[in-house]
Design an enzyme around this catalytic site. Sequence first.
Site, PDB file in Angstrom:
ATOM      1  N   ARG A  71       0.639  -0.962  -0.378  1.00  0.00           N
ATOM      2  CA  ARG A  71      -0.125   0.229  -0.149  1.00  0.00           C
ATOM      3  C   ARG A  71       0.982   1.660  -0.421  1.00  0.00           C
ATOM      4  NH1 ARG A  71      -2.817  -2.942   4.737  1.00  0.00           N
ATOM      5  NH2 ARG A  71      -4.444  -4.264   3.749  1.00  0.00           N
ATOM      6  N   TYR A 112      14.031  -1.107  -1.753  1.00  0.00           N
ATOM      7  CA  TYR A 112      13.529  -0.315  -1.997  1.00  0.00           C
ATOM      8  C   TYR A 112      14.531   0.750  -2.513  1.00  0.00           C
ATOM      9  CZ  TYR A 112       8.024  -0.186  -0.181  1.00  0.00           C
ATOM     10  OH  TYR A 112       7.489  -1.434   0.785  1.00  0.00           O
ATOM     11  N   ARG A 117      11.404   5.362   4.978  1.00  0.00           N
ATOM     12  CA  ARG A 117      11.079   6.867   5.473  1.00  0.00           C
ATOM     13  C   ARG A 117      12.323   7.285   6.603  1.00  0.00           C
ATOM     14  NH1 ARG A 117       5.596   8.535   3.300  1.00  0.00           N
ATOM     15  NH2 ARG A 117       6.717  10.424   4.244  1.00  0.00           N
ATOM     16  N   ASP A 154       2.771   4.766  -0.448  1.00  0.00           N
ATOM     17  CA  ASP A 154       1.380   6.499   0.743  1.00  0.00           C
ATOM     18  C   ASP A 154       1.611   7.342  -0.851  1.00  0.00           C
ATOM     19  OD1 ASP A 154       0.278   5.655   2.983  1.00  0.00           O
ATOM     20  OD2 ASP A 154       3.302   6.247   3.575  1.00  0.00           O
TER      21      ASP A 154
END
Lengths: 245, 245
Positions: free
Chosen positions: A50, A110, A198, A52
């Site tokens: 999911r 990522y 993040r 962002d």
Amino acid sequence: MRNIKLIIEYDGTNYHGWQIQKNAVTIQEHVEKALRQLLGVQTGVTGCSRTDVGVHAYGQVAHFFTDSTIPGEKFSYALNNLLPRDIVVQKSEEVPEDFHSRYSSKGKKYRYLICNSAHQSALMRNRACHVRPELDFEQMRKAAAHFVGEHDFAAFQATGGQVRSTVREIYSMNVSRKEDKLIELEVSGNGFLYNMIRIIAGTLIYVGMGKLRESDIPGIIGGLDRTNAGKTAPAQGLYLMEIYY
Amino acid sequence: MRNIKLIIEYDGTNYHGWQIQKNAVTIQEHVEKALRQLLGVQTGVTGCSRTDVGVHAYGQVAHFFTDSTIPGEKFSYALNNLLPRDIVVQKSEEVPEDFHSRYSSKGKKYRYLICNSAHQSALMRNRACHVRPELDFEQMRKAAAHFVGEHDFAAFQATGGQVRSTVREIYSMNVSRKEDKLIELEVSGNGFLYNMIRIIAGTLIYVGMGKLRESDIPGIIGGLDRTNAGKTAPAQGLYLMEIYY
């Protein structure tokens, strides 16, 4: 029913993330709309991650069930004709019925991009986090090494994450310099907590700025306290690169 | 009057090129508008290269004269506060009065990006030319070598170019593979004819597709006939990287 797996690339700039929600345009919504146009029936798509608002993907994975006779590998071409240009199905294929984009996944990779320069880049304005002070790249590299391995990453989870365990394994974490003043962080692991990449990126930026030392990292991880880690770096620098199965 | 040099990066997607024109929004227009806001007087800006619609720049150079007392290096910060985010002054400095962004230039470097994959990239949709058939990279590299040196490039000039001589020197030309299926062409030289890089890129794509052989290149250059070269590759793949002084 046949099970079709999609690998989807998107520019997240204009979307409120992957997952369908009211009053906001999402990537899942566009994919389901394109499938409805193509197949004539409402077809739910399940995505792995999911992502962002503003987060990008080179390798989001989703799956859906259909009784259509379109060959698996042709769905990419058919859907791309119906999707906006900032959402592209890079690959489609038929997979076994028990394949699940989320539950079958074994890990993810990522990327986080930082533009370290006096001025933000015009071309990377929605694709990288801008940091003006010159970052100490060697300290960031050393700091990154402390994250590798199995740890309880409770200090690197945003409030709102609801998981049974906050233990995760990071397989690799590399910080490298790219052209045009970009610093690239690449992280792969068996799973990630909410906003974990993040917060890691924001913590490495603090190390690069001298607000934290690289030797502080083991204590920050061990302390299990979110307030010891750096700020959550902005979504625009984050890319979901690949999902492992 | 003081002479101020600007190095400007821009995402050309939303603009009708550099140069001011009626009924279309251009980069020069935005820079002059920002200067007028900053200085309170209409101030003309002279750019080195009249980049076309959709062409990007990391290193466009422009200059303007002013009697403002703002220190040269501060103009970048002041202008970036007034410019849209897809136009960024990366550097500003005071230069001698006889510096001219166009007439003082000794050469330029351009980049051309090709996305060679079954589907266009969502993230590079406005930043690279999409070519679906698999390109023969080695043939493209060999073809590129034939362009280096001083040649009459009349075969690589779009109609509409008005120059006395079509002889130019290419200092270097490299074709390299980047990640995510990108092929990068980098060319530097003492000057380029109208659409020259895009015609070279289109010709290399033809070589990669097997529509031309690498050994055809010397004859195409020597023939001085535009119709022997490949198609003009699309503007979106082109980047003005640097201007030499």
